[in-house]
Design a protein around this motif. Structure first.
Motif, PDB file in Angstrom:
ATOM      1  N   LEU A  88       1.543  -1.365  -0.286  1.00 32.54           N
ATOM      2  CA  LEU A  88      -0.369   0.280  -0.139  1.00 32.54           C
ATOM      3  C   LEU A  88       1.046   1.400  -0.072  1.00 32.54           C
ATOM      4  O   LEU A  88       1.840   1.637   0.730  1.00 32.54           O
ATOM      5  N   SER A  89       0.735   1.689  -1.476  1.00 31.85           N
ATOM      6  CA  SER A  89       1.831   3.835  -1.128  1.00 31.85           C
ATOM      7  C   SER A  89       0.565   4.632  -1.396  1.00 31.85           C
ATOM      8  O   SER A  89      -0.786   4.382  -1.342  1.00 31.85           O
ATOM      9  N   LEU A  90       1.340   5.902  -1.507  1.00 30.79           N
ATOM     10  CA  LEU A  90       0.788   7.444  -1.453  1.00 30.79           C
ATOM     11  C   LEU A  90       1.794   7.569  -2.509  1.00 30.79           C
ATOM     12  O   LEU A  90       2.813   7.333  -3.137  1.00 30.79           O
ATOM     13  N   ALA A  91       0.822   7.787  -3.460  1.00 30.99           N
ATOM     14  CA  ALA A  91       1.744   8.032  -5.314  1.00 30.99           C
ATOM     15  C   ALA A  91       0.886   9.115  -5.812  1.00 30.99           C
ATOM     16  O   ALA A  91       0.048   9.966  -4.937  1.00 30.99           O
ATOM     17  N   HIS A  92       1.373   9.929  -6.737  1.00 22.42           N
ATOM     18  CA  HIS A  92       0.596  10.808  -6.737  1.00 22.42           C
ATOM     19  C   HIS A  92       0.650  10.611  -8.759  1.00 22.42           C
ATOM     20  O   HIS A  92       1.875  10.471  -9.352  1.00 22.42           O
ATOM     21  N   ASP A  93      -0.675  11.612  -9.531  1.00 22.60           N
ATOM     22  CA  ASP A  93      -0.727  11.996 -11.135  1.00 22.60           C
ATOM     23  C   ASP A  93       0.161  12.307 -11.541  1.00 22.60           C
ATOM     24  O   ASP A  93       1.079  12.956 -10.665  1.00 22.60           O
ATOM     25  N   ALA A  94      -0.172  12.959 -13.164  1.00 28.07           N
ATOM     26  CA  ALA A  94       0.751  13.659 -13.601  1.00 28.07           C
ATOM     27  C   ALA A  94       0.550  14.887 -13.558  1.00 28.07           C
ATOM     28  O   ALA A  94       1.504  15.866 -13.647  1.00 28.07           O
ATOM     29  N   LEU A  95      -0.731  14.971 -12.361  1.00 30.47           N
ATOM     30  CA  LEU A  95      -0.759  16.563 -12.118  1.00 30.47           C
ATOM     31  C   LEU A  95      -0.478  16.651 -10.084  1.00 30.47           C
ATOM     32  O   LEU A  95      -0.704  17.631 -10.036  1.00 30.47           O
ATOM     33  N   GLY A  96       0.428  15.359 -10.312  1.00 30.67           N
ATOM     34  CA  GLY A  96       0.274  15.648  -8.408  1.00 30.67           C
ATOM     35  C   GLY A  96      -0.533  15.845  -7.554  1.00 30.67           C
ATOM     36  O   GLY A  96      -0.421  15.646  -6.086  1.00 30.67           O
ATOM     37  N   GLN A  97      -1.881  14.898  -8.257  1.00 33.36           N
ATOM     38  CA  GLN A  97      -2.901  15.080  -7.523  1.00 33.36           C
ATOM     39  C   GLN A  97      -2.699  13.210  -5.986  1.00 33.36           C
ATOM     40  O   GLN A  97      -2.414  12.340  -7.400  1.00 33.36           O
ATOM     41  N   PRO A  98      -2.174  13.758  -5.063  1.00 32.71           N
ATOM     42  CA  PRO A  98      -2.525  12.476  -4.523  1.00 32.71           C
ATOM     43  C   PRO A  98      -3.223  11.178  -4.108  1.00 32.71           C
ATOM     44  O   PRO A  98      -4.837  11.340  -4.913  1.00 32.71           O
ATOM     45  N   PHE A  99      -3.084   9.657  -3.903  1.00 35.92           N
ATOM     46  CA  PHE A  99      -3.259   8.775  -4.180  1.00 35.92           C
ATOM     47  C   PHE A  99      -3.198   7.735  -3.683  1.00 35.92           C
ATOM     48  O   PHE A  99      -2.145   7.178  -3.289  1.00 35.92           O
ATOM     49  N   LEU A 100      -3.980   6.654  -3.115  1.00 39.05           N
ATOM     50  CA  LEU A 100      -3.835   5.110  -2.340  1.00 39.05           C
ATOM     51  C   LEU A 100      -3.300   4.401  -3.871  1.00 39.05           C
ATOM     52  O   LEU A 100      -4.616   4.418  -4.315  1.00 39.05           O
TER      53      LEU A 100
END
Length: 309
Positions: A88-100
């Motif tokens: 389980l990680s904290l990630a970010h999309d191409a716009l910098g939006q965070p998601f799990l």
């Protein structure tokens, strides 16, 4: 003395997680047509800068003899042991939006305990939505847009994106169980089943990964740059077109699939290209004919590779 190890452990120096993020779940296991999930995991691990929050224990959840880890042999000694990964990680999309991101192998054991931990993590993070994707092979043509079956508790997504709504019984995956338990608690959850052309299901089909990421975007608003995948897909489709053009049987098969698909999408009551293969060649027959054009080494995170994780 009984052995009762924990299913997971928090990562050292794991960052604080903002409340209300979407949770994306990508787990390989029973089926992964076109390597849609495996490719998506590889993409997100490379492109979304994931920071591990929690690692799940292979010794508890993984059947090593069914999915053996990889190890390298260098002349006279062993190097580079690569165990499977479920994190389980904290990630970010191409716009910098965070998601799990919960990504890796589907657990072989302790499903109920695993689901309980995921539900607890979702509760603790007050996740806004949960989205999971998997893919199955179906008699549909690669020359038409990807279809999907969408389930869960978000009817607007189902109405907009579900092209096939069957009444059937299927072998469950842990993703199904997670969705079922989340729905019981009233959480917003959506499951996307991608319908991958059955004759390409055993290949690494870049369009299936693009469709998986597009499905996540539709459910969450997250944005992913997929230009490289699109380029890979163009190269892939060029090989497919060359092989089909050189075979009367494959050309007839594709025309048959296209006609059934178009009739189905037009709403013809007697058209059901998604479930009746009729006189279509089998997936094995088609795959054998395509093999020499599509042969390539397995994706690093392909579940058919022994060390996939």
């Amino acid at each position: 003395m009984s052995w009762n190890p924990p299913l997971s452990a928090p990562a050292a120096d794991a960052p604080a997680v903002p409340a209300g993020l979407p949770l994306v779940v990508l787990l390989t296991g029973f089926t992964d047509a076109g390597s849609a999930v495996a490719q998506s995991i590889g993409y997100l691990r490379d492109e979304s800068d994931p920071i591990t929050l929690r690692r799940f224990e292979n010794d508890v959840l993984l059947d090593y003899r069914a999915r053996r880890p990889q190890i390298s042999f260098d002349t006279d000694h062993l190097t580079d042991y690569r165990p499977a990964r479920l994190e389980l990680s904290l990630a970010h999309d191409a716009l910098g939006q965070p998601f799990l991101l919960l990504a890796g192998y589907e657990p072989d054991f302790a499903w109920d305990a695993f689901i309980a931990e995921v539900l607890a993590a979702a509760e603790a993070a007050a996740v806004a939505t949960v989205t999971w994707v998997h893919a199955i092979g179906m008699p549909v043509p690669h020359t038409r847009p990807f279809g999907a079956t969408v389930s869960g508790t978000r009817p607007a997504l189902t109405e907009a994106h579900s092209v096939w709504k069957p009444h059937t019984t299927v072998p469950a995956t842990v993703g199904h169980l997670l969705e079922y338990r989340l729905a019981e608690t009233g959480r917003a959850v959506a499951g996307f089943v991608l319908l991958v052309p059955h004759y390409l299901a055993d290949t690494e089909y870049p369009a299936s990964a693009i469709a998986a990421l597009d499905s996540i975007t539709a459910a969450t608003g997250l944005v992913f740059e997929v230009d490289e995948l699109r380029e890979q897909n163009e190269d892939y489709l060029t090989k497919v077109r060359e092989q089909i053009a050189g075979s009367d049987d494959l050309t007839a098969m594709l025309q048959n699939l296209e006609e059934r698909y178009d009739a189905y999408m037009a709403g013809a009551t007697n058209a059901s290209p998604l479930i009746h293969e009729g006189d279509l060649p089998s997936a094995d027959e088609i795959a054998a004919e395509l093999e020499r054009f599509l042969a390539a080494g397995p994706h690093e995170d392909d579940p058919r590779s022994p060390g996939f994780g």
